[in-house]
Design a protein around this motif. Structure first.
Motif, PDB file in Angstrom:
ATOM      1  N   GLY A  38      -0.312  -4.420   0.542  1.00 10.05           N
ATOM      2  CA  GLY A  38      -1.113  -3.722  -0.481  1.00 10.05           C
ATOM      3  C   GLY A  38      -2.474  -4.061  -0.469  1.00 10.05           C
ATOM      4  O   GLY A  38      -3.077  -4.282   0.682  1.00 10.05           O
ATOM      5  N   ALA A  88       3.922   4.465   0.774  1.00  9.59           N
ATOM      6  CA  ALA A  88       5.372   4.051   0.549  1.00  9.59           C
ATOM      7  C   ALA A  88       5.779   3.194   1.661  1.00  9.59           C
ATOM      8  O   ALA A  88       7.071   3.146   2.032  1.00  9.59           O
ATOM      9  N   LEU A 137      -5.743   1.269   2.559  1.00  6.61           N
ATOM     10  CA  LEU A 137      -5.370   2.348   1.883  1.00  6.61           C
ATOM     11  C   LEU A 137      -5.036   2.362   0.499  1.00  6.61           C
ATOM     12  O   LEU A 137      -4.643   3.039  -0.206  1.00  6.61           O
TER      13      LEU A 137
HETATM   14  S1  SF4 Z   1       2.107   1.622   0.944  1.00  6.63           S
HETATM   15 FE1  SF4 Z   1       1.267   1.143   3.087  1.00  6.63          FE
HETATM   16  S2  SF4 Z   1      -0.916   2.030   3.209  1.00  6.63           S
HETATM   17 FE2  SF4 Z   1      -0.156   2.171   0.867  1.00  6.63          FE
HETATM   18  S3  SF4 Z   1      -0.918  -0.109   0.468  1.00  6.63           S
HETATM   19 FE3  SF4 Z   1       0.872  -0.396   1.129  1.00  6.63          FE
HETATM   20  S4  SF4 Z   1       0.849  -0.838   3.163  1.00  6.63           S
HETATM   21 FE4  SF4 Z   1      -0.989   0.085   2.545  1.00  6.63          FE
END
Ligand code: SF4
Ligand code: HEM
Lengths: 168, 550
Positions: free
Chosen positions: B418, B462, B424
């Motif tokens: 996250g 995801a 991202l």
């Molecule tokens: S789902 Fe993947 S791309 Fe999105 S915040 Fe989490 S790690 Fe990053």
């Protein structure tokens, strides 16, 4: 005249030019003094006219289907496969189909966005000549064609996947 | 476990040399950023929020103790002293310097590890059930097939520039699916046909991300020897016809949907007819040879330690709880499968320090023939522990932080990195996991709730599998502010399903309470033997909606 890299890394020059697909309403502009690669479907459309001319070959774009000339490939002295962007990997499948499925024996050339680090994959899929994108350092081609001394898979450079070679 | 021979070693060394050269050219400006991108991704290297991120491959989740120790040293020498176990059974480093990566890869190669194809639009690490080889109900050990696929997919000349990333998972158990095969691009279920022959049921077109889908079956029975030629046919159809005009529509699931599963299957069969008998067809000898690497460790002939364990459990409640939750039945009498949960409240799910990596290595040597497995739930498994040594093991792991007896419960959360690490992300996810863990600290209550998969992702990519959580949490961005959307009813198992969105999203501080209300509805409505998912399936989403938004 472009420098053409051979699969063994040596460089030569040849005269072949790639004739782009004509715009709507335009006709194919084939040079009179140089051998030319023309879009494969147009070659097929003018088959009567082109057949037997060893100064005419064809090129495929990455979305083209080589199936259209499956039974005629060996009538062509040279086939080009275009990589519109180096990350577009369709040309690798086209090459294997031409070599392994349709039994193409003559020269197979990678054209377009051809970079150094993809050369060995191209070689393994059956390309035996490459026209590097103009800004790339051709002196490194031989090294890049041979980063790996072998591969795990069967490909056009070896019939035998490693698991068969290991079996001895 | 698979052991390299001179061919593997040579290719690993050539790979390191190749990447060293590529990195040098990138740093010298001979390769543009765009040109270097797929090359570094295929060597595991992302560029992330704080620094490059390196994703190290753990083929089908198997690690030896010397490899764990090497990982520990790498995190110390090149990073900040910790690493992260991911939902793809891999290991990630969050802070390596680009210039160091070739050296890290060289260090990894010395212990038969690599970062090949852990990112990028190529065939990724093949994953499988972490209990492979030690559970009683599997049809056969899936790991030899995973290794066969690993070798076939490594540096595959035709499939290094696919329209999008490509993931394969294999499952061999008839009753359970710990590999989540139906949310993979290709999911292979090992089966036997009526004649007793071994083969695969082939699912194609599952996946999460923006358009989550459960993969339909495109072939009910694929004979064992045809594995690679069939995969080659699927990949070739995808490589040629998968969409390349739109990154969000480039996954194979979109192609399968557009052609319908039947239409897609027909195309694959037509392609396969040509290459079925090519030299890529497997041989019984090749499979036998590979099976030779996954033989049983030197188990002793033991009886189940039933009386001893009963006594020890009676005397020690913490041990009793741990056995009840973190233990699984082993195929051999006298042995047990132990899962060490990396889900201690306050530690991001899946994170381990260099010291902990070394501790796990020691535990593996001491208790489990020197091997561990990484799970897609971001935990670690000691697969071969003697039952009469479980108490000793529990006493050892508790102070290390691996004794949390919460496997498969609400606080055994899958959580992506996250916003704390990932460029991202729309929202942070680690603090949400922690807040929920704190809200449900009472273990007895947790046990009473039974098995619940709670999965959190920081954006719709995801990585935290939120779509297939029984409860899924997704970070969303609203005008620059972080919010969280909740979905219910997802599953990644045999009954795979995509969760349904509950309704408008919530602020971060409300999340523990929202989860608590969802749980309350379940507790009120469940019948005695129902798990959360059963109750949800029986009563639907409405009662949950009513309570949460009341
Ligand atoms: S789902 Fe993947 S791309 Fe999105 S915040 Fe989490 S790690 Fe990053
Ligand atoms: C921090 C850096 C990361 C980045 C930039 C990243 C990027 C992405 C992207 C872009 C996708 C969407 C792919 C698609 O829909 O086609 C994705 C999916 C995924 N990622 Fe990550 N990821 C990261 C970390 C992780 C971690 C740490 C894990 C495991 C914990 C992980 C596991 C997954 C999984 C399982 C998916 C879903 C696969 C699917 O759609 O089928 N990723 N990731």
């Amino acid at each position: 005249m472009p420098d053409v890299i051979n699969a063994d890394g040596t460089v030569r020059q040849d005269e072949w030019v790639v004739v782009p697909r004509p715009e709507d309403g335009e006709s194919l502009d084939i040079p009179s003094d140089q051998p030319a690669l023309i879009p494969a479907d147009l070659w097929l459309a003018g088959y009567e006219h082109f057949t037997g001319n060893d100064r005419i070959g064809v090129w495929f774009d990455s979305h083209d289907e080589p199936e259209i000339i499956a039974d005629k490939v060996n009538e062509l002295p040279l086939i080009g496969v275009n990589f519109p962007r180096f990350v577009d990997g369709r040309g690798y499948s086209i090459a294997r189909l031409l070599r392994e499925r349709f039994g193409y024996q003559n020269e197979l050339r990678a054209i377009g966005d051809v970079l150094l680090d993809q050369l060995q994959f191209m070689k393994r899929c059956g390309f035996d000549s490459y026209v590097l994108r103009a800004d790339k350092d051709i002196s490194q081609a031989a090294k890049c064609l041979n980063f790996f001394s072998q591969g795990y898979q069967a490909a056009t450079d070896t019939d035998l996947p490693l698991f068969r070679r290991r079996a001895g | 476990m698979y052991v390299y021979d001179e061919h593997d070693r040579q290719m690993a060394a050539e790979r390191v040399a190749q990447f060293r050269d590529q990195t040098r050219r990138a740093l010298a400006g001979e390769l543009s950023e765009e040109e270097f991108l797929p090359l570094r991704l295929q060597n595991g290297l992302y560029v992330q929020r704080h620094a490059p991120m390196l994703r190290i491959c753990v083929p089908y989740g198997m690690l030896r103790s010397d490899q764990l120790r090497r990982l520990a040293r790498i995190t110390r020498d090149y990073d900040k002293g910790y690493a992260h176990f991911t939902t793809r059974q891999n290991v990630q480093l969050n802070w390596p310097a680009l210039e160091d990566v070739p050296d890290i890869l060289a260090d990894l190669a010395e212990v038969e590890m690599h970062a090949n194809q852990t990112s990028g639009n190529c065939i990724r690490n093949t994953t499988t059930d972490q209990f492979s080889g030690v559970q009683a109900d599997e049809i056969t050990d899936p790991r030899p097939y995973c290794e066969i696929i690993r070798q076939w997919s490594t540096f595959h000349p035709e499939f290094a520039f696919l329209p999008r990333k490509f993931k394969v998972a294999v499952n061999a158990s008839e009753k359970t699916d710990r590999a989540a095969i139906r949310i993979h691009d290709i999911g292979l279920q090992i089966v036997r046909n009526d004649a007793g022959e071994l083969g695969f049921r082939v699912h194609v077109g599952g996946g999460l991300g923006r358009t989550p889908m459960v993969g339909p079956v495109i072939r009910e029975f694929l004979p064992e020897l045809d594995l690679l030629t069939y995969l080659e046919a699927v990949l070739r159809v995808y490589n040629r016809y998968g969409r390349r005009d739109n990154k969000f529509k480039a996954r194979i699931k979109i192609l399968v949907k557009a052609l319908t599963p039947e239409g897609f299957a027909e195309k694959v069969e037509a392609e396969w007819a040509h290459i079925k008998d090519s030299p890529t067809r497997l041989t019984p000898g090749a499979i036998e040879r590979m099976k030779g690497f996954f033989t049983e460790p030197p188990y002793e002939a033991l009886d189940n330690a039933t009386d001893l364990l009963a006594r020890q459990r009676f005397e020690n409640r913490g041990f009793d709880q741990w056995l009840s939750h973190n233990l699984d039945v082993h195929k051999k009498p006298g042995y047990a499968i132990v899962t060490l949960t990396l889900k201690k409240t306050g530690t991001p799910p899946g994170d381990v320090t260099d010291q902990q990596l070394e501790q796990i290595a020691d535990l593996a040597d001491e208790f489990s023939f020197g091997e561990v497995r990484v799970t897609h739930h971001q935990n670690v498994v000691l697969a071969d522990v003697r039952q009469d040594r479980l108490l000793e093991l529990w006493e050892a792991v508790t102070p290390m932080g691996f004794g949390t007896a919460n496997l498969n419960t609400l606080t055994d959360i899958i959580c992506c990195p996250g916003g704390d690490y990932c460029a991202l992300a729309n929202a942070k996810s680690i603090p949400v996991a922690e807040a929920i863990q704190r809200r449900f600290e009472d273990l007895d209550y947790l046990y009473d709730l039974g098995n619940i998969d709670l999965n959190i992702s920081g954006c719709m990519n995801a990585c935290g599998h939120h779509h297939v959580g029984n409860i899924g949490v997704l970070g969303v961005d609203k005008k620059g502010e972080e919010f969280y959307q909740v979905s219910l009813g997802g599953s990644s198992h045999h009954d795979a399903d995509i969760g349904k969105i509950l309704g408008p999203s919530f602020a971060r501080e409300d999340m523990p309470e929202v989860i608590a209300k969802i749980i309350d509805v379940y507790v009120d409505q469940r019948t005695e033997e129902e798990e959360f998912l059963d109750t949800y399936r029986r009563i639907g989403i409405k009662p949950f909606k009513e309570r949460v938004y009341a």
